[in-house]
Design a protein around this motif. Structure first.
Motif, PDB file in Angstrom:
ATOM      1  N   GLY A   1       0.824  -1.213   0.000  1.00 19.58           N
ATOM      2  CA  GLY A   1       0.000   0.000   0.000  1.00 19.58           C
ATOM      3  C   GLY A   1       0.854   1.256   0.000  1.00 19.58           C
ATOM      4  O   GLY A   1       0.592   2.210  -0.738  1.00 19.58           O
ATOM      5  N   LEU A   2       1.916   1.248   0.812  1.00 20.20           N
ATOM      6  CA  LEU A   2       2.824   2.400   0.855  1.00 20.20           C
ATOM      7  C   LEU A   2       3.543   2.577  -0.475  1.00 20.20           C
ATOM      8  O   LEU A   2       3.702   3.696  -0.963  1.00 20.20           O
ATOM      9  N   LEU A   3       3.978   1.464  -1.063  1.00 18.32           N
ATOM     10  CA  LEU A   3       4.651   1.548  -2.357  1.00 18.32           C
ATOM     11  C   LEU A   3       3.701   2.062  -3.436  1.00 18.32           C
ATOM     12  O   LEU A   3       4.087   2.885  -4.258  1.00 18.32           O
ATOM     13  N   ASN A   4       2.478   1.565  -3.425  1.00 18.49           N
ATOM     14  CA  ASN A   4       1.489   2.040  -4.402  1.00 18.49           C
ATOM     15  C   ASN A   4       1.211   3.521  -4.210  1.00 18.49           C
ATOM     16  O   ASN A   4       1.084   4.270  -5.174  1.00 18.49           O
ATOM     17  N   ARG A   5       1.089   3.938  -2.949  1.00 18.01           N
ATOM     18  CA  ARG A   5       0.845   5.351  -2.648  1.00 18.01           C
ATOM     19  C   ARG A   5       2.027   6.209  -3.106  1.00 18.01           C
ATOM     20  O   ARG A   5       1.844   7.256  -3.710  1.00 18.01           O
ATOM     21  N   ARG A   6       3.252   5.737  -2.822  1.00 19.07           N
ATOM     22  CA  ARG A   6       4.448   6.472  -3.243  1.00 19.07           C
ATOM     23  C   ARG A   6       4.506   6.559  -4.765  1.00 19.07           C
ATOM     24  O   ARG A   6       4.810   7.598  -5.332  1.00 19.07           O
ATOM     25  N   ARG A   7       4.191   5.440  -5.427  1.00 20.58           N
ATOM     26  CA  ARG A   7       4.182   5.415  -6.886  1.00 20.58           C
ATOM     27  C   ARG A   7       3.142   6.398  -7.431  1.00 20.58           C
ATOM     28  O   ARG A   7       3.416   7.142  -8.381  1.00 20.58           O
ATOM     29  N   ALA A   8       1.966   6.431  -6.814  1.00 21.15           N
ATOM     30  CA  ALA A   8       0.922   7.363  -7.254  1.00 21.15           C
ATOM     31  C   ALA A   8       1.356   8.812  -7.031  1.00 21.15           C
ATOM     32  O   ALA A   8       1.138   9.677  -7.887  1.00 21.15           O
ATOM     33  N   LEU A   9       1.989   9.081  -5.886  1.00 21.74           N
ATOM     34  CA  LEU A   9       2.452  10.445  -5.605  1.00 21.74           C
ATOM     35  C   LEU A   9       3.531  10.874  -6.599  1.00 21.74           C
ATOM     36  O   LEU A   9       3.539  12.012  -7.065  1.00 21.74           O
TER      37      LEU A   9
ATOM     38  N   GLU B   1       1.818  11.670  -9.830  1.00 19.51           N
ATOM     39  CA  GLU B   1       1.167  12.977  -9.747  1.00 19.51           C
ATOM     40  C   GLU B   1       2.187  14.097  -9.831  1.00 19.51           C
ATOM     41  O   GLU B   1       1.962  15.109 -10.497  1.00 19.51           O
ATOM     42  N   ALA B   2       3.326  13.926  -9.168  1.00 21.90           N
ATOM     43  CA  ALA B   2       4.376  14.952  -9.201  1.00 21.90           C
ATOM     44  C   ALA B   2       4.918  15.117 -10.612  1.00 21.90           C
ATOM     45  O   ALA B   2       5.129  16.243 -11.076  1.00 21.90           O
ATOM     46  N   ARG B   3       5.131  14.018 -11.313  1.00 24.52           N
ATOM     47  CA  ARG B   3       5.613  14.099 -12.696  1.00 24.52           C
ATOM     48  C   ARG B   3       4.595  14.811 -13.581  1.00 24.52           C
ATOM     49  O   ARG B   3       4.951  15.635 -14.419  1.00 24.52           O
TER      50      ARG B   3
END
Length: 114
Positions: free
Chosen positions: A36-44, A47-49
């Motif tokens: 979940g943390l990895l998915n959240r980090r990947r999503a963030l 979004e940043a990109r």
């Protein structure tokens, strides 16, 4: 069951061996939390990109508008300078004509009273 042989080992129960092969509930929960943390980090990061790409596009649009305004402003300043020079010439011509008119009027005035 022993991993190196095909026979059951008398001192290791089968349940214990199977239990060691299955991850515990806590390990499963930790894995889910980490995923979940990895998915959240990947999503963030995604979004940043995307925000960075949008900012680049907006920056390019602003620079383009700025360039257009600069060119327009420069042409307005040039036109203003031309009009100012023309106004100075017209003012000088007006002053010269006024001087000529005053000389003619004073000459006529002097003839009338002489």
């Amino acid at each position: 069951m022993c991993s190196f042989c095909s026979t059951k080992s008398p001192h290791v129960p089968l349940v214990f061996t199977l239990h060691r092969l299955k991850p515990s509930k806590k390990q499963n929960q930790n894995r889910h939390v980490r995923l979940g943390l990895l998915n959240r980090r990947r999503a963030l990061l995604q979004e940043a990109r995307q925000r960075n790409r949008m900012m680049v596009v907006v920056k390019e649009e602003i620079e383009m508008k700025n360039l257009k305004l600069y060119v327009e402003n420069k042409s307005i300043i040039e036109e203003n300078d031309k009009l100012r020079k023309q106004a100075v010439l017209l003012h000088k011509e007006n002053q010269a004509l006024l001087t000529q008119l005053q000389k003619k009027l004073s000459a006529q005035h002097n003839k009338a009273f002489s």
